[in-house]
Write an enzyme that holds these catalytic residues in place. Structure first.
Site, PDB file in Angstrom:
ATOM      1  CG  ASN A  45       4.037 -43.683 -24.882  1.00  6.43           C
ATOM      2  OD1 ASN A  45       5.346 -44.515 -24.464  1.00  6.43           O
ATOM      3  ND2 ASN A  45       4.620 -42.843 -25.667  1.00  6.43           N
ATOM      4  CB  ILE A  46       0.256 -48.109 -27.697  1.00  2.47           C
ATOM      5  CG1 ILE A  46       0.377 -49.116 -26.723  1.00  2.47           C
ATOM      6  CG2 ILE A  46       0.167 -48.839 -29.442  1.00  2.47           C
ATOM      7  CD1 ILE A  46      -0.457 -50.192 -26.003  1.00  2.47           C
ATOM      8  CD  GLU A  47       4.209 -41.761 -29.920  1.00  2.00           C
ATOM      9  OE1 GLU A  47       4.558 -41.974 -31.297  1.00  2.00           O
ATOM     10  OE2 GLU A  47       3.836 -41.027 -28.938  1.00  2.00           O
ATOM     11  CB  CYS A  56      -1.290 -42.409 -21.986  1.00  2.00           C
ATOM     12  SG  CYS A  56      -1.581 -41.013 -22.530  1.00  2.00           S
ATOM     13  CD  GLU A  58       0.351 -41.567 -17.921  1.00  2.00           C
ATOM     14  OE1 GLU A  58      -0.073 -42.484 -18.877  1.00  2.00           O
ATOM     15  OE2 GLU A  58       0.609 -40.693 -17.387  1.00  2.00           O
ATOM     16  CB  CYS A  93      -2.352 -36.666 -21.421  1.00  2.00           C
ATOM     17  SG  CYS A  93      -3.536 -37.917 -21.280  1.00  2.00           S
ATOM     18  CB  CYS A  96      -4.316 -40.456 -18.724  1.00  2.00           C
ATOM     19  SG  CYS A  96      -3.083 -41.114 -19.660  1.00  2.00           S
TER      20      CYS A  96
END
Ligand code: THU
Length: 140
Positions: A45-47, A56, A58, A93, A96
């Site tokens: 994940n990359i916020e 996310c 995925e 989620c 995804c």
């Protein structure tokens, strides 16, 4: 898929935890996506400070694969937890699940949720996204 293959995916997904960029939630997720021809694409994940651009794990894996010409997939494994401590199952989620619906057959695509190398659950996309809207609905 046999246990050995599943465990390889779990290992690769868990290995992604070290690359997660999650300074806002602290929740780290790793994914390993298996193509129909046996290749594995990983993702984390990359916020983002603006929150909504967050990607996310995925989707990172899917977009890496699709951007390299892969559009046929067998399974994805997802692991995650607060501060990278994998203690429970992390479920994909809704966004995804919808991305999976674009490329995967909901009857056959497998979603492997893992809490440990020995503790995992195999689900099908049709169970996580019942009556999903996909490419077939749009085609004439
Ligand atoms: N997240 C994922 O990467 N995959 C999931 O399956 C659930 C949520 C991420 C998004 C966000 O960076 C953090 O976990 C907390 O929601």
């Amino acid at each position: 898929m046999d246990k050995k293959q599943i465990q390889k995916l779990i290992e690769q997904a868990a290995d992604q935890i070290k690359y997660c960029y999650a300074p806002y939630s602290g929740f780290k997720v790793g994914a390993a996506l298996l193509t129909k021809n046996g290749k594995i694409y990983t993702g984390c994940n990359i916020e983002n400070a603006a929150y909504t651009p967050t990607n996310c794990a995925e989707r990172t894996a899917f977009f890496k694969a699709v951007s390299e010409g892969e559009i046929e997939f067998q399974a994805i494994c997802v692991v995650g937890g607060k501060d990278g401590a994998i203690e429970m199952y992390t479920t994909p989620c809704g966004v995804c699940r919808q991305v999976m619906m674009e490329f995967c057959n909901p009857e056959t695509f497998q979603i492997i949720l893992a809490a440990d190398i020995e503790k995992y659950k195999v689900l099908w996309l049709k169970d996580l996204l019942p009556m999903g809207f996909g490419p077939d609905n749009v085609k004439k």
